[in-house]
Motif scaffolding. Structure first.
Motif, PDB file in Angstrom:
ATOM      1  N   PRO A  82       0.931  -1.309   0.048  1.00 26.61           N
ATOM      2  CA  PRO A  82      -0.023  -0.085  -0.098  1.00 26.61           C
ATOM      3  C   PRO A  82       1.052   1.325  -0.120  1.00 26.61           C
ATOM      4  N   VAL A  83       0.254   2.316  -0.293  1.00 28.90           N
ATOM      5  CA  VAL A  83       0.819   3.644  -0.362  1.00 28.90           C
ATOM      6  C   VAL A  83       0.321   4.364   0.752  1.00 28.90           C
ATOM      7  N   ILE A  84       1.255   4.577   1.767  1.00 26.12           N
ATOM      8  CA  ILE A  84       0.739   5.607   3.033  1.00 26.12           C
ATOM      9  C   ILE A  84       0.939   6.944   2.821  1.00 26.12           C
TER      10      ILE A  84
ATOM     11  N   ASP B 274      -3.120  11.420  -6.011  1.00 26.10           N
ATOM     12  CA  ASP B 274      -3.638  10.119  -6.644  1.00 26.10           C
ATOM     13  C   ASP B 274      -2.714   8.991  -6.218  1.00 26.10           C
ATOM     14  N   GLY B 275      -3.317   7.825  -6.267  1.00 28.24           N
ATOM     15  CA  GLY B 275      -2.694   6.735  -6.084  1.00 28.24           C
ATOM     16  C   GLY B 275      -2.212   6.325  -4.451  1.00 28.24           C
ATOM     17  N   ILE B 276      -2.465   7.136  -3.673  1.00 29.71           N
ATOM     18  CA  ILE B 276      -2.356   6.757  -2.203  1.00 29.71           C
ATOM     19  C   ILE B 276      -3.517   6.128  -1.744  1.00 29.71           C
ATOM     20  N   ASP B 277      -3.187   5.192  -1.055  1.00 28.78           N
ATOM     21  CA  ASP B 277      -4.349   4.409  -0.329  1.00 28.78           C
ATOM     22  C   ASP B 277      -4.745   4.533   0.897  1.00 28.78           C
TER      23      ASP B 277
ATOM     24  N   ALA C 222      -9.585  18.381   4.185  1.00 29.44           N
ATOM     25  CA  ALA C 222     -10.670  17.687   3.385  1.00 29.44           C
ATOM     26  C   ALA C 222     -10.728  17.052   2.113  1.00 29.44           C
ATOM     27  N   GLU C 223      -9.828  17.705   1.120  1.00 31.82           N
ATOM     28  CA  GLU C 223      -9.577  17.291  -0.284  1.00 31.82           C
ATOM     29  C   GLU C 223      -9.166  16.134  -0.124  1.00 31.82           C
ATOM     30  N   VAL C 224      -8.078  15.670   0.682  1.00 30.98           N
ATOM     31  CA  VAL C 224      -7.191  14.598   0.468  1.00 30.98           C
ATOM     32  C   VAL C 224      -8.271  13.515   0.837  1.00 30.98           C
ATOM     33  N   THR C 225      -9.193  13.731   1.912  1.00 26.35           N
ATOM     34  CA  THR C 225      -9.946  12.692   2.312  1.00 26.35           C
ATOM     35  C   THR C 225     -11.306  12.261   1.163  1.00 26.35           C
ATOM     36  N   ARG C 226     -11.062  13.104   0.233  1.00 26.36           N
ATOM     37  CA  ARG C 226     -12.109  12.499  -0.836  1.00 26.36           C
ATOM     38  C   ARG C 226     -11.220  12.104  -2.029  1.00 26.36           C
ATOM     39  N   ILE C 227      -9.868  11.867  -1.874  1.00 25.98           N
ATOM     40  CA  ILE C 227      -9.137  11.122  -2.949  1.00 25.98           C
ATOM     41  C   ILE C 227      -8.815   9.853  -2.462  1.00 25.98           C
ATOM     42  N   ALA C 228      -8.589   9.512  -1.070  1.00 23.48           N
ATOM     43  CA  ALA C 228      -8.231   8.344  -0.323  1.00 23.48           C
ATOM     44  C   ALA C 228      -8.769   8.315   0.968  1.00 23.48           C
ATOM     45  N   PRO C 229      -9.123   7.080   1.458  1.00 24.61           N
ATOM     46  CA  PRO C 229      -9.616   7.091   2.873  1.00 24.61           C
ATOM     47  C   PRO C 229      -8.742   7.479   3.980  1.00 24.61           C
ATOM     48  N   GLY C 230      -9.161   8.461   4.962  1.00 28.15           N
ATOM     49  CA  GLY C 230      -8.151   9.101   5.730  1.00 28.15           C
ATOM     50  C   GLY C 230      -8.707   9.227   6.993  1.00 28.15           C
TER      51      GLY C 230
END
Length: 493
Positions: A110-112, A198-201, A401-409
């Motif tokens: 996974p990508v952290i 993009d691509g982070i898990d 908030a924007e990152v939490t809509r690209i990957a689970p956070g």
């Protein structure tokens, strides 16, 4: 035959009774957090502990710099250099922002993703003393939001995770995102637009505050915009009829916005300042500029309020025979919470516990509280439980908030200042300049690294986190708040 006296047995039962009751009635999660600590998870805790002196020194160096949004040149280069010397691959100046960077180590899934912030706030600089006192070096700005601790704690978590994964030969990638200008909600928005997340898990972050908990409110969505009005200059007494006041247009807009407040739900927040309103009273202002934030508990409402305010701006220009230009600087959604990740982080936070502050630190916090007329409670000492339901928004907004809509956070708060101190103030800038505040950053680094290790090792956690994320995003697909291709507005001075 073994014989036990009745009195002795009763005494032993009395001693064991609290333990029995604890095991029977305490939350299972607390017990599991204590009993199921993998070798790798224990190792990552030890790695953070070994970095504690560096966490303190990084925190204090960033406090010394205290650079404001998009001017964090020394801060960004300092953290990037620390990571580069640790073996991370660096991309500097990403997303058209000189103070944004990405540090990457490892390969594969996974990508952290770990987020770091480091910008300060303007004109609240203070010596680390419990009264209003300018910094000894006269530096005007201050870490009133604790981003010096945020940056140090996140970098330490990334380094500890990298060292542990390397030692155990674990697959996966660690990405530390150096995100500038959180205070103006710019950095992560434009980094998201550039595709850097993009691509982070998973995305992990924390924030300093005056309590310790896993974040369980969504915050507020927001638009950040400015309106410039253009009129005609004239003598304010000799021939004002030949002028057209841009400041009049700003005042009409602000008055109409204040009348608008009555007709929107109380969850909304509208605030503004006038950065430019003319140069002299005897000159009709040919140029004026007003800067607005509009917030609400969800993005849909923010868009509705913003559209109304754009109509008000147009009307103000018409009413004053001026022209205007509206620029959306940035915008954010409310946070997208993820319950499986919250529960994992909560177990880790309860295992580590709240920061333990020295009596000297507690005395400082109490003196500061007393100087502000607050109850002298000092620093908090407990971890708040994770509520069963999402809590009402606390009022602030974040570009996380924007990152939490690209990957689970998942996010958490860790105490770094005294209870109820006014945030974004000289008081918190002073608090975050004390070495003891770094204890909060150390706790945060441990919890972030442990939660990352959970995500690396627990396939079920990854699946549940992703399933919840996908279900929520299906109902509301992500659309960036700023237009595609728009570049961040960089300072010109």
């Amino acid at each position: 035959m073994l014989t036990i006296e009745k009195g002795s047995l009763m005494k032993r039962y009395a001693l064991l009774r609290p333990v029995v009751l604890f095991l029977l009635f305490c939350p299972l999660q607390t017990v599991v957090a204590d009993l199921e600590l993998s070798r790798e998870k224990q190792a990552v805790i030890e790695q953070v502990a070994a970095l504690e002196p560096e966490i303190e020194s990084m925190s204090m160096q960033l406090w010394n710099y205290s650079e404001i949004a998009l001017r964090e040149f020394q801060s960004a280069e300092f953290l990037a250099g620390v990571l580069e010397s640790e073996g991370f691959r660096l991309q500097r100046g990403v997303a058209d922002m000189p103070t944004a960077f990405v540090a990457e180590w490892g390969e594969g899934k996974p990508v952290i993703g770990i987020l770091a912030e480091y910008d300060a706030l303007p004109n609240i600089g203070n010596d680390p003393v419990p009264q209003r006192q300018a910094r000894a070096d006269d530096h005007p700005h201050g870490q009133g939001c604790g981003h010096n601790l945020f940056g140090a704690g996140s970098v330490a978590a990334a380094i500890a995770l990298k060292r542990t994964m390397d030692a155990f030969g674990m697959a996966g990638t660690v990405k530390l995102f150096g995100t500038p200008a959180e205070e103006t909600l710019v950095g992560k928005v434009y980094m998201a637009n550039a595709g850097l997340f993009d691509g982070i898990d998973v995305t992990l972050d924390w924030h300093p505050f005056y309590f310790t908990e896993v974040t369980n409110d969504q915050g507020m969505a927001m638009n950040n915009f400015q309106v410039e009005f253009f009129g005609k200059a004239a003598h304010g007494a000799f021939d004002p009829w030949n002028g057209r006041s841009a400041l009049d247009a700003v005042e009409i807009m602000n008055h109409a916005a204040n009348l608008m407040r009555e007709h929107i739900e109380p969850s909304a927040r509208i605030h503004y300042v006038i950065p430019a309103g003319g140069e002299a009273p005897n000159v009709v202002p040919a140029y004026a500029r007003v800067w607005y934030y509009v917030r609400d508990s969800n993005r849909k409402n923010v868009i509705a309020h913003y559209e109304w305010l754009t109509q008000i701006a147009e009307a103000a220009a018409l009413a004053t025979q001026t022209t205007h230009k509206l620029t959306l600087l940035t915008g954010v959604h409310e946070l997208l919470l993820n319950r499986p990740l919250q529960e994992a982080a909560q177990a880790n936070l309860e295992y580590i516990g709240a920061p333990v502050f020295s009596e000297e630190d507690q005395a400082f916090a109490r003196a500061l509280q007393e100087s502000l007329g607050l109850e002298p409670l000092g620093y908090p000492t407990e971890v708040k439980p994770l509520a069963a339901e999402v809590q009402p928004p606390s009022g602030g907004s974040t570009d996380v908030a924007e990152v939490t809509r690209i990957a689970p956070g998942v996010s958490l708060y860790v105490a770094t200042a005294g209870i109820d101190l006014p945030w974004h103030s000289w008081a918190t800038a002073a608090s975050h300049g004390r070495p003891g505040a770094a204890r909060g950053a150390t706790v945060a680094a441990k919890v972030l690294a442990m939660t990352a290790m959970d995500f690396l090792q627990d396939e079920e956690l990854r699946d549940r986190a992703r399933a919840e994320f996908d279900a929520k995003m299906k109902a509301e697909p992500y659309v960036s708040p700023v237009p595609e291709g728009q570049k961040p507005m960089l300072p010109t001075d």
